[in-house]
Design a protein around this motif. Structure first.
Motif, PDB file in Angstrom:
ATOM      1  N   LEU A   1       0.614  -1.278  -0.079  1.00  0.00           N
ATOM      2  CA  LEU A   1      -0.052  -0.088   0.107  1.00  0.00           C
ATOM      3  C   LEU A   1       0.970   1.149   0.002  1.00  0.00           C
ATOM      4  N   THR A   2       0.272   2.115  -0.571  1.00  0.00           N
ATOM      5  CA  THR A   2       0.872   3.762  -0.511  1.00  0.00           C
ATOM      6  C   THR A   2      -0.222   4.686  -0.031  1.00  0.00           C
ATOM      7  N   THR A   3      -0.094   5.321   0.989  1.00  0.00           N
ATOM      8  CA  THR A   3      -0.955   6.385   1.569  1.00  0.00           C
ATOM      9  C   THR A   3      -0.381   7.648   1.153  1.00  0.00           C
ATOM     10  N   THR A   4      -1.232   8.541   0.683  1.00  0.00           N
ATOM     11  CA  THR A   4      -0.704   9.734   0.270  1.00  0.00           C
ATOM     12  C   THR A   4      -1.619  10.944   0.720  1.00  0.00           C
ATOM     13  N   VAL A   5      -0.925  11.883   1.205  1.00  0.00           N
ATOM     14  CA  VAL A   5      -1.672  13.010   1.882  1.00  0.00           C
ATOM     15  C   VAL A   5      -1.159  14.524   1.568  1.00  0.00           C
ATOM     16  N   LEU A   6      -1.621  15.396   1.747  1.00  0.00           N
ATOM     17  CA  LEU A   6      -1.285  16.832   1.586  1.00  0.00           C
ATOM     18  C   LEU A   6      -0.963  17.493   3.098  1.00  0.00           C
ATOM     19  N   GLY A   7      -2.034  17.224   4.083  1.00  0.00           N
ATOM     20  CA  GLY A   7      -1.767  17.532   5.293  1.00  0.00           C
ATOM     21  C   GLY A   7      -2.987  16.982   6.128  1.00  0.00           C
ATOM     22  N   THR A   8      -2.767  16.430   7.247  1.00  0.00           N
ATOM     23  CA  THR A   8      -3.645  15.513   7.696  1.00  0.00           C
ATOM     24  C   THR A   8      -2.995  14.817   8.901  1.00  0.00           C
TER      25      THR A   8
ATOM     26  N   ILE B   1      -7.597  10.312  10.886  1.00  0.00           N
ATOM     27  CA  ILE B   1      -8.385  10.834  12.230  1.00  0.00           C
ATOM     28  C   ILE B   1      -8.972  12.084  11.643  1.00  0.00           C
ATOM     29  N   GLU B   2      -8.229  12.923  11.045  1.00  0.00           N
ATOM     30  CA  GLU B   2      -8.745  14.045  10.570  1.00  0.00           C
ATOM     31  C   GLU B   2      -7.797  14.432   9.342  1.00  0.00           C
ATOM     32  N   GLY B   3      -8.591  15.487   8.308  1.00  0.00           N
ATOM     33  CA  GLY B   3      -7.980  15.655   6.947  1.00  0.00           C
ATOM     34  C   GLY B   3      -8.732  14.586   5.721  1.00  0.00           C
ATOM     35  N   LYS B   4      -7.821  14.226   4.992  1.00  0.00           N
ATOM     36  CA  LYS B   4      -8.002  13.288   3.896  1.00  0.00           C
ATOM     37  C   LYS B   4      -6.917  12.567   3.375  1.00  0.00           C
ATOM     38  N   VAL B   5      -6.983  11.525   3.199  1.00  0.00           N
ATOM     39  CA  VAL B   5      -6.035  10.536   2.526  1.00  0.00           C
ATOM     40  C   VAL B   5      -6.437   9.754   1.272  1.00  0.00           C
ATOM     41  N   ALA B   6      -5.562   9.530   0.598  1.00  0.00           N
ATOM     42  CA  ALA B   6      -5.795   8.589  -0.564  1.00  0.00           C
ATOM     43  C   ALA B   6      -4.865   7.271  -0.611  1.00  0.00           C
ATOM     44  N   VAL B   7      -5.383   6.097  -0.307  1.00  0.00           N
ATOM     45  CA  VAL B   7      -4.927   5.005  -0.290  1.00  0.00           C
ATOM     46  C   VAL B   7      -4.959   4.093  -1.524  1.00  0.00           C
ATOM     47  N   THR B   8      -3.567   3.649  -2.136  1.00  0.00           N
ATOM     48  CA  THR B   8      -3.385   3.015  -3.578  1.00  0.00           C
ATOM     49  C   THR B   8      -2.636   1.737  -3.085  1.00  0.00           C
ATOM     50  N   GLY B   9      -3.323   0.557  -3.730  1.00  0.00           N
ATOM     51  CA  GLY B   9      -2.741  -0.728  -3.595  1.00  0.00           C
ATOM     52  C   GLY B   9      -2.024  -1.293  -5.055  1.00  0.00           C
ATOM     53  N   ASN B  10      -1.222  -2.115  -4.679  1.00  0.00           N
ATOM     54  CA  ASN B  10      -0.306  -2.309  -5.991  1.00  0.00           C
ATOM     55  C   ASN B  10      -1.225  -3.118  -6.839  1.00  0.00           C
TER      56      ASN B  10
ATOM     57  N   ALA C   1      -3.567 -10.553  12.757  1.00  0.00           N
ATOM     58  CA  ALA C   1      -3.091 -11.959  12.635  1.00  0.00           C
ATOM     59  C   ALA C   1      -2.809 -12.236  11.153  1.00  0.00           C
ATOM     60  N   ASP C   2      -3.659 -11.707  10.484  1.00  0.00           N
ATOM     61  CA  ASP C   2      -3.786 -12.047   9.010  1.00  0.00           C
ATOM     62  C   ASP C   2      -2.899 -11.473   8.060  1.00  0.00           C
ATOM     63  N   GLY C   3      -2.026 -10.569   8.656  1.00  0.00           N
ATOM     64  CA  GLY C   3      -1.009  -9.851   7.964  1.00  0.00           C
ATOM     65  C   GLY C   3      -1.723  -8.277   7.166  1.00  0.00           C
ATOM     66  N   GLY C   4      -2.962  -8.214   7.580  1.00  0.00           N
ATOM     67  CA  GLY C   4      -3.549  -7.120   6.887  1.00  0.00           C
ATOM     68  C   GLY C   4      -3.013  -5.640   7.356  1.00  0.00           C
ATOM     69  N   ILE C   5      -2.938  -4.893   6.500  1.00  0.00           N
ATOM     70  CA  ILE C   5      -2.412  -3.357   6.822  1.00  0.00           C
ATOM     71  C   ILE C   5      -3.565  -2.394   7.052  1.00  0.00           C
ATOM     72  N   GLN C   6      -3.734  -1.773   8.115  1.00  0.00           N
ATOM     73  CA  GLN C   6      -4.652  -0.711   8.456  1.00  0.00           C
ATOM     74  C   GLN C   6      -4.498   0.565   8.196  1.00  0.00           C
ATOM     75  N   VAL C   7      -5.110   1.597   7.604  1.00  0.00           N
ATOM     76  CA  VAL C   7      -4.887   2.880   7.469  1.00  0.00           C
ATOM     77  C   VAL C   7      -6.207   3.505   8.092  1.00  0.00           C
ATOM     78  N   SER C   8      -5.984   4.320   9.114  1.00  0.00           N
ATOM     79  CA  SER C   8      -6.970   5.074   9.922  1.00  0.00           C
ATOM     80  C   SER C   8      -6.727   6.409   9.991  1.00  0.00           C
TER      81      SER C   8
END
Length: 302
Positions: free
Chosen positions: A155-162, A181-190, A172-179
């Protein structure tokens, strides 16, 4: 509990007395720490003054600054493809405490215990690129000309300010979590998907599996930052994975049928993992066996 700023500064500089250290650590256990927040805000303002000298400051939540931080020059082991000429420096928090790091642009990173953060040596000159393994909370200074990218396995998480958190080792399953809290982010998967998160949303992604978005419990999400360990209907498998990541050891669940058992509870981050495991074993009718200093086995009682 009120806190004297001079004592707090001496604590972070590693120059306080044993009695002062105890006072500060008691203060840091509180949910509200306005004096600390003010210090961090002043650090943020200072870092963004024109032509000011930027200081990189480490704050140990339960230890002096000078202890336990290793700065390693080298290539981050989970980094994605990058230009061969680009150099990566790696910060490894090998302590059992949270560490706070001020990046050159004034952005802040709360790096959890046994977590690693890599950053390019041209950070804030040719983009702001970071590579994370573990758990970190990011508070990003807005700069549209220098996008802020956090790379994690697939995963790549892209932000400007947040403000957002990424966890690579909590499931346990190896999952990545992006949470967010404020602002906005774009999450892109391979694999090609892209998702825009709104505040209060968590994206959970496993490699080669469509991501899942849900709302999160902020108390549980940020427990590590507040020197707590909180489980809110968390599966036993994820509970053990989180304890394993926090303590830098191995916890094996022998009875896989118990993996989805729901666990709720709150513990102090100072509580030894063996005591937490024994408490969970007593309440949930489990057995906990210590194999050696770094390995525990957990199973259902016969």
């Amino acid at each position: 509990m009120q806190m004297n700023r001079d004592i707090l500064e001496r604590y972070f500089q590693g120059n306080c007395s044993e009695q002062e250290q105890m006072l500060v650590e008691e203060y840091l256990q509180q949910e509200a720490t306005p004096m600390l927040d003010n210090m961090l805000q002043q650090t943020y303002i200072q870092a963004n003054k024109p032509k000011s000298r930027i200081h990189k400051l480490w704050y140990g939540v339960a230890a002096a600054v000078a202890t336990g931080i290793i700065l390693l020059a080298g290539i981050y082991k989970y980094e994605p493809a990058r230009p061969m000429a680009q150099q990566i420096d790696t910060i490894f928090n090998n302590t059992g405490n949270v560490q706070i790091y001020n990046l050159p642009d004034g952005s802040q990173v709360w790096l959890n215990a046994h977590s690693m953060l890599g950053y390019a040596n041209d950070y804030n000159k040719n983009g702001r690129n970071l590579w994370l393994q573990g758990v970190a909370l990011f508070k990003v200074v807005t700069n549209p000309k220098q996008p802020f990218n956090v790379h994690t396995r697939h995963l790549t998480t892209t932000v400007l300010g947040t403000t957002f958190q990424i966890s690579t080792d909590n499931r346990a399953d190896g999952g990545i979590q992006v949470s967010l809290i404020e602002g906005k982010v774009a999450v892109t998967g391979n694999s090609g998907y892209s998702k825009i998160l709104q505040p209060g949303e968590m994206l959970t992604s496993k490699e080669d599996t469509p991501p899942v978005t849900a709302h999160f419990d902020s108390n549980e999400l940020l427990d590590w930052k507040n020197n707590k360990i909180i489980f809110n209907k968390t599966t036993l498998a994820d509970v053990l994975t989180r304890l394993q990541q926090r303590e830098g050891l191995k916890i094996v669940l022998q009875d896989k049928q118990l993996a989805n058992k729901k666990i709720s509870g709150e513990f102090s981050a100072r509580m030894p993992v063996k005591d937490i495991l024994h408490s969970l074993a007593y309440v949930h009718n489990l057995s906990c066996t210590r194999v050696n200093d770094s390995t525990y086995l957990v199973a259902g009682k016969k």
